[in-house]
Design a protein around this motif. Structure first.
Motif, PDB file in Angstrom:
ATOM      1  N   THR A   1       2.880   3.364   3.008  1.00 27.78           N
ATOM      2  CA  THR A   1       2.243   3.655   4.287  1.00 27.78           C
ATOM      3  C   THR A   1       2.586   2.532   5.265  1.00 27.78           C
ATOM      4  OG1 THR A   1       0.238   2.432   3.706  1.00 27.78           O
ATOM      5  CG2 THR A   1       0.284   4.774   3.133  1.00 27.78           C
TER       6      THR A   1
ATOM      7  N   ASP B   1      -0.255   3.274  15.161  1.00 28.37           N
ATOM      8  CA  ASP B   1      -0.450   2.724  13.808  1.00 28.37           C
ATOM      9  C   ASP B   1       0.456   1.526  13.565  1.00 28.37           C
ATOM     10  OD1 ASP B   1      -2.287   4.742  13.412  1.00 28.37           O
ATOM     11  OD2 ASP B   1      -0.937   5.982  12.190  1.00 28.37           O
TER      12      ASP B   1
ATOM     13  N   ASN C   1       1.657  -0.554   6.673  1.00 30.22           N
ATOM     14  CA  ASN C   1       0.695  -1.563   6.251  1.00 30.22           C
ATOM     15  C   ASN C   1       1.405  -2.881   5.992  1.00 30.22           C
ATOM     16  OD1 ASN C   1      -1.796  -2.688   5.253  1.00 30.22           O
ATOM     17  ND2 ASN C   1      -2.391  -0.614   4.660  1.00 30.22           N
TER      18      ASN C   1
ATOM     19  N   GLU D   1      -3.303   1.157  -3.311  1.00 31.65           N
ATOM     20  CA  GLU D   1      -2.787  -0.216  -3.331  1.00 31.65           C
ATOM     21  C   GLU D   1      -2.027  -0.480  -4.626  1.00 31.65           C
ATOM     22  OE1 GLU D   1      -2.354  -3.840  -1.319  1.00 31.65           O
ATOM     23  OE2 GLU D   1      -3.525  -2.153  -0.597  1.00 31.65           O
TER      24      GLU D   1
ATOM     25  N   ASN E   1      -0.758  -2.361  12.965  1.00 36.74           N
ATOM     26  CA  ASN E   1      -0.329  -3.070  11.756  1.00 36.74           C
ATOM     27  C   ASN E   1       0.319  -4.406  12.116  1.00 36.74           C
ATOM     28  OD1 ASN E   1       0.294  -3.462   8.951  1.00 36.74           O
ATOM     29  ND2 ASN E   1       2.369  -2.793   9.387  1.00 36.74           N
TER      30      ASN E   1
ATOM     31  N   LYS F   1       0.844  -1.190   0.000  1.00 34.57           N
ATOM     32  CA  LYS F   1       0.000   0.000   0.000  1.00 34.57           C
ATOM     33  C   LYS F   1       0.880   1.240   0.000  1.00 34.57           C
ATOM     34  CE  LYS F   1      -4.081   2.074   1.824  1.00 34.57           C
ATOM     35  NZ  LYS F   1      -5.152   2.010   2.791  1.00 34.57           N
TER      36      LYS F   1
END
Length: 134
Positions: free
Chosen positions: A47, A123, A49, A32, A127, A27
Motif C-alpha cells: 500500500t 494519499d 505507506n 503489516e 504519506n 505494509k
C-alpha cells in the motif's frame, strides 16, 4: 547476527540498495509485514505507506507509493511505483500537493478517473508528509 540485502527500485531506477539489514517493516494490502533474515519467500502487493529498514541499530524510513515486495531468505526487493528516502522529501512540495489534491476532491463532480487520481495524489502526499515527521 544474520543480515540480508534490501533493494528498493522504481521505474526511474534504484532508490535504496544496502547489505547488512536486520529487519524490514512494510505494509502490504493484507496487513503489516515484519521481515527478518531467513524469512519464508513471499510476494505481496504494497500500500502507500512507510517502509522501515533497520540496520546497525539505525532505522531508515522511505515513503513508498504502492508496488510489490519480494522476500527471499537473504534478500528483500521492493518494486515501487515511487519511493523516496525521508531525508530527500521536500515537505513544502508535499504539502502543496496535498492541498491541490484536497481542492480537486472538494470541487464539483468529476469523472471517476479524476477522483481516483486525486485520491491517489492525496494519499501519496500525506504519506510523504508523515514519513518526514517520524
Amino acid at each position: 547476527m544474520k543480515t540480508f540485502t534490501v533493494s528498493v527500485v522504481t521505474p526511474d531506477g534504484p532508490v535504496y540498495e544496502e547489505t547488512g539489514a536486520e529487519m524490514v517493516s512494510a505494509k502490504a494490502t493484507s496487513g503489516e509485514l515484519g521481515i527478518l533474515p531467513g524469512h519464508v519467500p513471499l510476494v505481496a502487493p504494497l500500500t502507500i505507506n512507510a517502509v522501515r529498514i533497520k540496520k546497525d541499530n539505525n532505522t531508515q524510513i522511505l515513503a513508498v507509493s504502492g508496488g510489490f515486495i519480494e522476500v527471499r531468505p537473504d534478500q528483500v526487493t521492493i518494486l515501487a511505483q515511487a519511493a523516496e528516502l525521508a531525508a530527500d522529501i521536500n515537505v513544502d512540495r508535499a504539502k502543496a500537493a496535498k492541498e491541490r489534491a484536497e481542492k480537486r476532491l472538494q470541487g464539483s463532480k468529476q469523472e471517476d478517473i479524476d477522483f481516483k487520481r486525486a485520491q491517489y495524489a492525496l494519499d501519496r502526499a500525506i504519506n510523504r508528509i508523515n514519513v518526514t515527521s517520524r
